[in-house]
Design a protein around this motif. Structure first.
Motif, mmCIF file in Angstrom:
data_model
loop_
_atom_site.group_PDB
_atom_site.id
_atom_site.type_symbol
_atom_site.label_atom_id
_atom_site.label_comp_id
_atom_site.label_asym_id
_atom_site.label_seq_id
_atom_site.Cartn_x
_atom_site.Cartn_y
_atom_site.Cartn_z
ATOM 1 N N GLN A 299 10.893 -2.872 -14.004
ATOM 2 C CA GLN A 299 11.780 -4.011 -13.771
ATOM 3 C C GLN A 299 11.025 -5.314 -13.490
ATOM 4 N N LEU A 300 9.703 -5.230 -13.338
ATOM 5 C CA LEU A 300 8.914 -6.432 -13.030
ATOM 6 C C LEU A 300 8.835 -7.411 -14.215
ATOM 7 N N ASN A 301 8.812 -6.871 -15.454
ATOM 8 C CA ASN A 301 8.570 -7.723 -16.629
ATOM 9 C C ASN A 301 9.269 -7.124 -17.856
ATOM 10 N N ASP A 302 9.790 -8.004 -18.735
ATOM 11 C CA ASP A 302 10.499 -7.537 -19.936
ATOM 12 C C ASP A 302 9.556 -6.967 -20.992
ATOM 13 N N ASN A 303 8.301 -7.397 -20.983
ATOM 14 C CA ASN A 303 7.347 -6.958 -22.015
ATOM 15 C C ASN A 303 6.682 -5.656 -21.576
ATOM 16 N N TRP A 304 7.374 -4.536 -21.782
ATOM 17 C CA TRP A 304 6.903 -3.244 -21.311
ATOM 18 C C TRP A 304 5.609 -2.810 -22.002
ATOM 19 N N GLU A 305 5.496 -3.117 -23.315
ATOM 20 C CA GLU A 305 4.284 -2.723 -24.048
ATOM 21 C C GLU A 305 3.053 -3.393 -23.459
ATOM 22 N N LEU A 306 3.147 -4.685 -23.193
ATOM 23 C CA LEU A 306 2.010 -5.404 -22.627
ATOM 24 C C LEU A 306 1.734 -4.921 -21.197
ATOM 25 N N MET A 307 2.818 -4.603 -20.458
ATOM 26 C CA MET A 307 2.651 -4.107 -19.078
ATOM 27 C C MET A 307 1.882 -2.775 -19.079
ATOM 28 N N GLN A 308 2.214 -1.896 -20.018
ATOM 29 C CA GLN A 308 1.495 -0.614 -20.108
ATOM 30 C C GLN A 308 0.009 -0.846 -20.402
ATOM 31 N N GLU A 309 -0.263 -1.817 -21.288
ATOM 32 C CA GLU A 309 -1.649 -2.132 -21.634
ATOM 33 C C GLU A 309 -2.411 -2.640 -20.401
ATOM 34 N N VAL A 310 -1.763 -3.518 -19.626
ATOM 35 C CA VAL A 310 -2.389 -4.059 -18.418
ATOM 36 C C VAL A 310 -2.638 -2.942 -17.403
ATOM 37 N N ARG B 150 0.810 -1.211 0.000
ATOM 38 C CA ARG B 150 0.000 0.000 0.000
ATOM 39 C C ARG B 150 0.848 1.268 0.000
ATOM 40 N N LYS B 151 2.088 1.151 -0.493
ATOM 41 C CA LYS B 151 2.959 2.324 -0.662
ATOM 42 C C LYS B 151 2.969 2.723 -2.132
ATOM 43 N N LYS B 152 3.456 3.960 -2.411
ATOM 44 C CA LYS B 152 3.627 4.402 -3.792
ATOM 45 C C LYS B 152 4.905 3.780 -4.365
ATOM 46 N N HIS B 153 4.825 3.352 -5.613
ATOM 47 C CA HIS B 153 5.993 2.772 -6.285
ATOM 48 C C HIS B 153 6.220 3.500 -7.611
ATOM 49 N N HIS B 154 7.483 3.943 -7.821
ATOM 50 C CA HIS B 154 7.825 4.715 -9.015
ATOM 51 C C HIS B 154 7.802 3.824 -10.261
ATOM 52 N N ILE B 155 7.550 4.453 -11.387
ATOM 53 C CA ILE B 155 7.421 3.733 -12.647
ATOM 54 C C ILE B 155 8.699 2.967 -13.012
ATOM 55 N N THR B 156 9.879 3.515 -12.638
ATOM 56 C CA THR B 156 11.153 2.824 -12.953
ATOM 57 C C THR B 156 11.240 1.489 -12.224
ATOM 58 N N GLU B 157 10.697 1.437 -11.004
ATOM 59 C CA GLU B 157 10.685 0.191 -10.232
ATOM 60 C C GLU B 157 9.731 -0.813 -10.886
ATOM 61 N N ILE B 158 8.618 -0.300 -11.389
ATOM 62 C CA ILE B 158 7.607 -1.175 -11.999
ATOM 63 C C ILE B 158 8.121 -1.775 -13.302
ATOM 64 N N GLY C 269 0.804 10.761 -10.960
ATOM 65 C CA GLY C 269 2.010 11.207 -11.665
ATOM 66 C C GLY C 269 2.775 10.000 -12.185
ATOM 67 N N SER C 270 4.064 9.846 -11.708
ATOM 68 C CA SER C 270 4.886 8.706 -12.123
ATOM 69 C C SER C 270 4.830 7.574 -11.116
ATOM 70 N N PHE C 271 3.835 7.608 -10.219
ATOM 71 C CA PHE C 271 3.745 6.587 -9.164
ATOM 72 C C PHE C 271 2.447 5.795 -9.309
ATOM 73 N N LEU C 272 2.509 4.529 -8.868
ATOM 74 C CA LEU C 272 1.331 3.676 -8.815
ATOM 75 C C LEU C 272 1.086 3.266 -7.363
ATOM 76 N N LEU C 273 -0.219 3.079 -7.019
ATOM 77 C CA LEU C 273 -0.563 2.594 -5.680
ATOM 78 C C LEU C 273 -1.946 1.967 -5.724
ATOM 79 N N LEU C 274 -2.263 1.219 -4.678
ATOM 80 C CA LEU C 274 -3.600 0.629 -4.585
ATOM 81 C C LEU C 274 -4.587 1.695 -4.123
ATOM 82 N N PRO C 275 -5.848 1.620 -4.528
ATOM 83 C CA PRO C 275 -6.836 2.622 -4.095
ATOM 84 C C PRO C 275 -7.148 2.480 -2.606
#
Length: 630
Positions: A599-610, A589-597, A624-630
């Motif tokens: 690194q989760l998967n090599d398929n960046w295009e599909l990750m953006q779609e998801v 439940r913390k904010k995570h920067h896009i650069t960290e995200i 902004g450049s961060f993701l978090l759970l609602p």
């Protein structure tokens, strides 16, 4: 001249392609050679080039009379001496052509397989110097092939008359079993096969499961608004489908073997010249047709073999650009295909009955009839004896294979003409149009004896001499006949039946295992191969077809319906993995920067779609450049 010099001089191509050079060098060195080349692979050059490099005449045996005529015309325009012999020619014309071959006036002689067994050809052949014999559509010699023709079996006898002439056999469709059989039946001195891969990387094979084939076909043709062929099994359906497409504002016409020659020529030309977009046809259409920009071939009915399907589908995309071969399929097709087995191999007792009825039809008594030839109006025969045409036709074909009759279903009998006016009255006529005068002049210049008797004429040659197209020529000849200037008997393709031996009682007709049981078993295998192809949604369509023809090292095409469905499934699986990775990372439940995200998967295009989907579904938030759970 070298082979390459000949190619430059007569065809203007910079070099050979595929396996052309290997085949040419093999036959040029005197070796019996079998070339397996897909439709559009340049088969003609493999015999035309070595024929020009040698002193003597090259025999070209081919069943495609229209293609034969076109190639001869084309070669002549290039300054190459070529001629053709086929059914319907007068004896005088055949003798003159063969004499030309003997005295060195012809470099390539095209001949239909039915003609090579004639006495006149075999007598003249003994005096010819033959460089080599080309057998086109060589699969027709194999009883295991999908298009076996008994007339091809005579080619082995021709070899005995010219024992020093090697054989070049060519085909675009042959299973491994047929490849071996071709070489055996043609008497190859040793095995010698050159294979060109049948893979068509620009052609996407698609099987579309649909209960409403007409609607699906219209949808496909509206989605791919380019030149197309639609294949169906029934002559009647070709017209019905073409009219239905026209109602949907899709330019279409129909084509089948029962149409008048001039009508067939006109419809083919209109389609070839883009005046008509879609041609709906039986399998009578396509042999020898080389229109490179066909974007889609649709089979609304299943063919009886993968060989036929592969050849017909292969007429799409010969220009190398993306094209589609679509087979429309549903549960009814299984029953239809199974019924085709019964129709093609009716019970032996039925075949014996047809044999008897044929004798009643022509009033041929037991112990007579050998050599008698009859026009065979199959519709009248079937009405008289209450037969279904498909089954009766199959029975006659089997009787031919068994050696009891000869059955020529599509003879190319030439037109006949006789002048009804004498020469002086003809010259005094001043009521003819310019085009009619051109036709009359062409007849007088090229054919003798037409004032005293009927003579065989070639309508396409008259058209060429008069500077008109075939359809115009046909209509003018009809009009001249109506004016009582000539009597014109057009070409017709009424089947011909002849007795190969004296008639016996039907109960005494014997159908050997190799004529009936063996061939029925092979036909069942071919039918099952079509069903398996249509129903197999696990293996790439291209790989299935290539494997059938003996290519086992092929890769997935990546563009057929099977490959695309696998891609979708793979994407679904990977999307689930990405969702799980994101949920696991954000579970603190913390904010995570896009650069960290990233690194989760090599398929960046599909990750953006998801991520977009998850944001829209409010499963995650973007700040902004961060993701978090609602």
């Amino acid at each position: 001249m070298s082979y390459l010099d000949i190619l430059h001089q007569y065809w203007g191509y910079p070099d050979f392609r595929g396996i052309q050079r290997e085949i040419i060098e093999s036959i040029g060195s005197g070796k019996d050679t079998l070339g397996l080349m897909p439709t559009g692979g340049g088969k003609s050059l493999t015999f035309q080039v070595p024929a020009l490099a040698q002193e003597d005449v090259c025999l070209v045996i081919t069943p495609l009379i229209a293609l034969m005529k076109d190639q001869v015309d084309h070669l002549r325009r290039q300054g190459i001496t070529a001629a053709a012999i086929y059914s319907g020619m007068s004896r005088d014309a055949i003798v003159a052509t063969l004499e030309n071959c003997i005295f060195g006036g012809i470099k390539l002689l095209y001949i239909s397989p039915e003609r090579i067994g004639s006495d006149i050809f075999q007598v003249k052949l003994r005096h010819m110097k033959v460089s080599f014999i080309t057998v086109d559509e060589a699969h027709c010699i194999s009883q295991w092939g999908y298009d076996f023709r008994p007339s091809y079996l005579q080619i082995a006898d021709i070899r005995k008359l010219v024992p020093d002439a090697p054989i070049l056999a060519l085909t675009a469709t042959a299973t491994p079993e047929v490849v071996d059989d071709i070489q055996d039946r043609l008497g190859f001195k040793e095995r010698n096969v050159f294979r060109m891969s049948f893979e068509r990387k620009n052609l996407a094979y698609v099987v579309r499961q649909t209960e409403d084939k007409n609607a699906e076909m219209v949808h496909i043709l509206q989605s791919i608004p380019k030149t197309a062929i639609v294949y169906c099994r029934s002559r009647k359906r070709t017209k019905e489908i073409a009219q239905m497409l026209t109602q949907h504002e899709i330019s279409a016409t129909w084509y089948h073997a029962g149409l008048e020659p001039a009508v067939k020529d006109q419809r083919q030309n209109d389609w070839q010249n883009d005046k008509t977009r879609v041609i709906v046809a039986t399998n009578a259409f396509g042999m020898g047709i080389d229109k490179p920009d066909v974007r889609v071939v649709i089979h609304i009915d299943c063919p009886s073999s993968l060989e036929a399907y592969f050849q017909e589908a292969g007429r799409a995309g010969r220009d190398g650009k993306r094209a589609y071969a679509v087979l429309l399929y549903n549960g009814n097709d299984n029953r239809t295909l199974q019924k085709r087995i019964e129709d093609t191999f009716p019970p032996k007792e039925y075949i014996q009955t047809v044999y008897d009825h044929l004798a009643y039809f022509y009033q041929i008594g037991v112990g007579s009839g050998c050599g008698c030839i009859f026009e065979f109006p199959i519709d009248k025969f079937c009405n008289t004896f209450k037969h279904f045409p498909i089954r009766a036709n199959a029975a006659l074909t089997i009787l031919q294979r068994a050696g009891y009759i000869d059955y020529e279903q599509n003879p190319d009998t030439k037109a006949r003409i006789r002048f009804l006016l004498n020469r002086d009255d003809l010259y005094r006529l001043d009521s003819l149009s310019d085009k009619e005068n051109d036709i009359v002049t062409a007849l007088l210049r090229n054919y003798g004896g037409l004032f005293s008797d009927y003579g065989y004429v070639d309508e396409s040659y008259i058209a060429q001499e008069a500077g008109l197209d075939r359809n115009q020529t046909y209509m003018i000849l009809v009009n001249l006949s109506k004016k009582r200037i000539i009597n014109f008997i057009p070409r017709k393709n009424t089947p011909l039946v002849s007795y190969a031996q004296d008639r016996i009682d039907g109960v005494d007709v014997i159908l050997d295992k190799n004529v009936y049981e063996d061939r029925k078993e092979q036909f069942i295998k071919r039918i099952n191969s079509v069903i398996n192809y249509a129903q197999n949604e696990r293996i790439c369509r291209s790989r299935q077809l290539l494997c059938y023809f003996g290519e086992t090292k092929s890769a997935d095409c990546g563009q057929c319906d099977v490959c695309l469905s696998h891609t979708d499934e793979d994407n679904d699986d990977e999307q689930k993995i990405i969702r799980q990775q994101l949920q696991a990372l954000l579970s603190d439940r913390k904010k995570h920067h896009i650069t960290e995200i990233r690194q989760l998967n090599d398929n960046w295009e599909l990750m953006q779609e998801v991520m977009r989907e998850m944001v829209l579904e409010e499963e995650i938030l973007m700040d902004g450049s961060f993701l978090l759970l609602p």
